[in-house]
Scaffold this motif. Structure first.
Motif, PDB file in Angstrom:
ATOM      1  N   GLY A   1       0.744  -1.216  -0.021  1.00  0.00           N
ATOM      2  CA  GLY A   1       0.050  -0.099  -0.146  1.00  0.00           C
ATOM      3  C   GLY A   1       0.819   1.208  -0.175  1.00  0.00           C
ATOM      4  N   GLY A   2       0.119   2.392   0.056  1.00  0.00           N
ATOM      5  CA  GLY A   2       0.962   3.623   0.181  1.00  0.00           C
ATOM      6  C   GLY A   2       0.137   4.461  -0.741  1.00  0.00           C
ATOM      7  N   THR A   3      -0.691   5.839  -0.210  1.00  0.00           N
ATOM      8  CA  THR A   3      -1.478   6.769  -0.883  1.00  0.00           C
ATOM      9  C   THR A   3      -0.827   7.490  -1.789  1.00  0.00           C
ATOM     10  N   HIS A   4       0.489   7.778  -1.037  1.00  0.00           N
ATOM     11  CA  HIS A   4       1.481   8.738  -2.117  1.00  0.00           C
ATOM     12  C   HIS A   4       2.788   8.382  -1.926  1.00  0.00           C
ATOM     13  N   ARG A   5       3.662   8.437  -2.836  1.00  0.00           N
ATOM     14  CA  ARG A   5       5.042   8.103  -2.719  1.00  0.00           C
ATOM     15  C   ARG A   5       5.849   8.667  -1.756  1.00  0.00           C
ATOM     16  N   THR A   6       5.764   9.885  -1.510  1.00  0.00           N
ATOM     17  CA  THR A   6       6.249  10.846  -0.386  1.00  0.00           C
ATOM     18  C   THR A   6       6.212  10.229   1.009  1.00  0.00           C
ATOM     19  N   HIS A   7       4.971   9.950   1.429  1.00  0.00           N
ATOM     20  CA  HIS A   7       4.871   8.907   2.612  1.00  0.00           C
ATOM     21  C   HIS A   7       5.781   7.826   2.698  1.00  0.00           C
ATOM     22  N   VAL A   8       5.975   7.241   1.463  1.00  0.00           N
ATOM     23  CA  VAL A   8       6.916   6.065   1.630  1.00  0.00           C
ATOM     24  C   VAL A   8       8.360   6.262   1.945  1.00  0.00           C
ATOM     25  N   ARG A   9       8.575   7.325   1.267  1.00  0.00           N
ATOM     26  CA  ARG A   9      10.233   7.945   1.289  1.00  0.00           C
ATOM     27  C   ARG A   9      10.238   8.205   2.857  1.00  0.00           C
ATOM     28  N   LEU A  10       9.191   9.049   3.509  1.00  0.00           N
ATOM     29  CA  LEU A  10       9.385   9.464   4.806  1.00  0.00           C
ATOM     30  C   LEU A  10       9.564   8.309   5.830  1.00  0.00           C
TER      31      LEU A  10
END
Length: 431
Positions: free
Chosen positions: A399-408
């Motif tokens: 999952g992941g609504t947007h890639r920026t969250h995954v980066r953080l």
């Protein structure tokens, strides 16, 4: 890091590594983003075809007889999934519930169930009767079960399949996703080949696909390549991260009706059940789903690329063929699993203060450590990670609504792993 604070050296190295890998993956990310259009066109075509209007957002009360919104929702999903019929119900509490309803709805005492993708996902073991007793499993209703172990490379063993099909099987279970197994997920093409092979040998056998985590990852869904029945969860891909609960079954109309007779009652089947005025969220969720799936796939590639750069084995590799959202990382130690899950939880929008600790979970054979501070409880389409505490200690990220969250979240996890001495972050962000 708060505004104005000085970046810690280890965190700076972690951030640089994540950003460098993300830059290298930009061409692949662009391809993932471009694929959104095809999925969104499927959804919009279904909405237009069913003349979706605001009147379909409201539900009836009580029995729900003649609920136009429910019926339109079913037909929209059937069109999107390429199926003859579909039943989308908030009364399904999980993907496992939808799958169980399908199995109990189709199978009868004396029938044989055959799994051709090895041992099914943990939560189905008690449904089948491989664990537990006295709960009304398939085995207790006189349904026999066989399974074919996957080959060492993680694909269906053709010779073993031919041997297994020498005996009559009422239903063949195909699990599209890897689940908690270290194997490639099945592509739509592979599922199509299996369905053709099974139907050639046993035309009346039902090819049933556990479609969890797979929706919108490829251009078509299993019914388009011969699957008779599929099931999945709305708090995974097709719910677009905003469906509040529920699941679906789709495929041949007679099989969908049988599954619904197990969910409700014989004689009621698909014709009862209210949507609790939540159908707008489910419809809006499937509208958002192609974009959400794309972001999750981009995040999965990033997780794979970063951990591979640090020397960990990953499945699949970044940029590799994907048929679901799951990214596996072989961390190798329970300590590493706990540290990564703790960091992901701390970077979650909900419950960031919680400390995920290994615990028993209903339906699972092993204690699990889970990180998932999501707006919808258990919504693995938002961003989550979990792992059974058993060797070889593999982490499953989805999952992941947007890639920026995954980066953080990745930056926090790498910083914590470095502080524990479990990784050695490169000084320049490059290996």
């Amino acid at each position: 890091m708060k505004s104005g604070e000085v970046d810690h050296p280890a965190r700076a190295r972690a951030r640089d590594l994540v950003e460098n890998v993300a830059r290298e993956q930009e061409p692949q990310a662009a391809l993932r983003t471009a694929a959104v259009q095809q999925g969104l066109e499927r959804v919009l075509d279904a909405f237009r075809g069913e003349r979706l209007g605001t009147q379909h957002f409201a539900s009836l009360t009580g029995y729900g007889h003649g609920d136009q919104g429910r019926d339109v929702l079913d037909r929209v999903f059937a069109r999107v999934l390429g199926a003859e019929a579909a039943a989308v119900r908030l009364q399904f509490v999980s993907g496992t519930h939808a799958i169980a309803a399908a199995l109990f709805g189709v199978l009868r005492p004396g029938d044989r169930l055959l799994s051709v993708t090895g041992r099914p996902y943990d939560t189905l073991e008690e449904v089948i009767g491989l664990r537990g007793h006295g709960q009304g499993s398939l085995a207790e209703f006189g349904i026999t079960y066989d399974e074919i172990a996957l080959s060492p490379s993680g694909v269906v063993d053709g010779l073993a399949l031919d041997c297994a099909l020498s005996r009559s099987a009422r239903l063949v279970l195909i699990q599209r996703s890897c689940g908690y197994s270290w194997r490639p997920s099945l592509s739509i093409a592979q599922i199509g080949d299996l369905c053709e092979r099974i139907h050639d040998r046993q035309p009346d056998c039902v090819c049933f696909v556990d479609n969890c985590y797979g929706e919108f990852v490829e251009a078509v869904e299993p019914p388009a390549v011969g699957a008779d029945l599929i099931a999945g969860s709305l708090i995974k891909n097709p719910g677009g991260t905003i469906a509040p609960a529920g699941g679906y079954v789709a495929g041949r109309a007679d099989l969908v009706r049988q599954a619904c007779c197990r969910l409700t009652a014989p004689g009621i089947g698909m014709d009862g059940g209210t949507g609790f005025d939540l159908q707008r969220l489910v419809l809006q969720g499937i509208f958002l789903a192609p974009q959400m799936v794309s972001e999750a796939l981009i995040g999965a590639d990033l997780v794979a690329g970063v951990f591979a750069r640090l020397g960990f084995t990953v499945q699949p590799v970044a940029g590799g063929m994907r048929s679901d959202l799951i990214q596996a990382v072989r961390l190798g130690t329970p300590e590493a699993l706990k540290i990564v899950c703790r960091a992901f939880q701390a970077c979650s929008p909900v419950g960031s203060y919680l400390d995920p600790v290994p615990a028993e979970m209903p339906g699972y054979a092993s204690a699990l450590v889970m990180a998932g501070g999501t707006f919808i409880d258990g919504s693995t389409s938002e961003f989550s990670a979990d792992a059974p505490l058993r060797e070889p200690f593999d982490l499953f990220v989805q999952g992941g609504t947007h890639r920026t969250h995954v980066r953080l979240a990745l930056t926090d996890a790498l910083t914590a792993l470095d502080a524990a001495g479990l990784i050695d972050l490169p000084q320049t962000g490059k290996a």
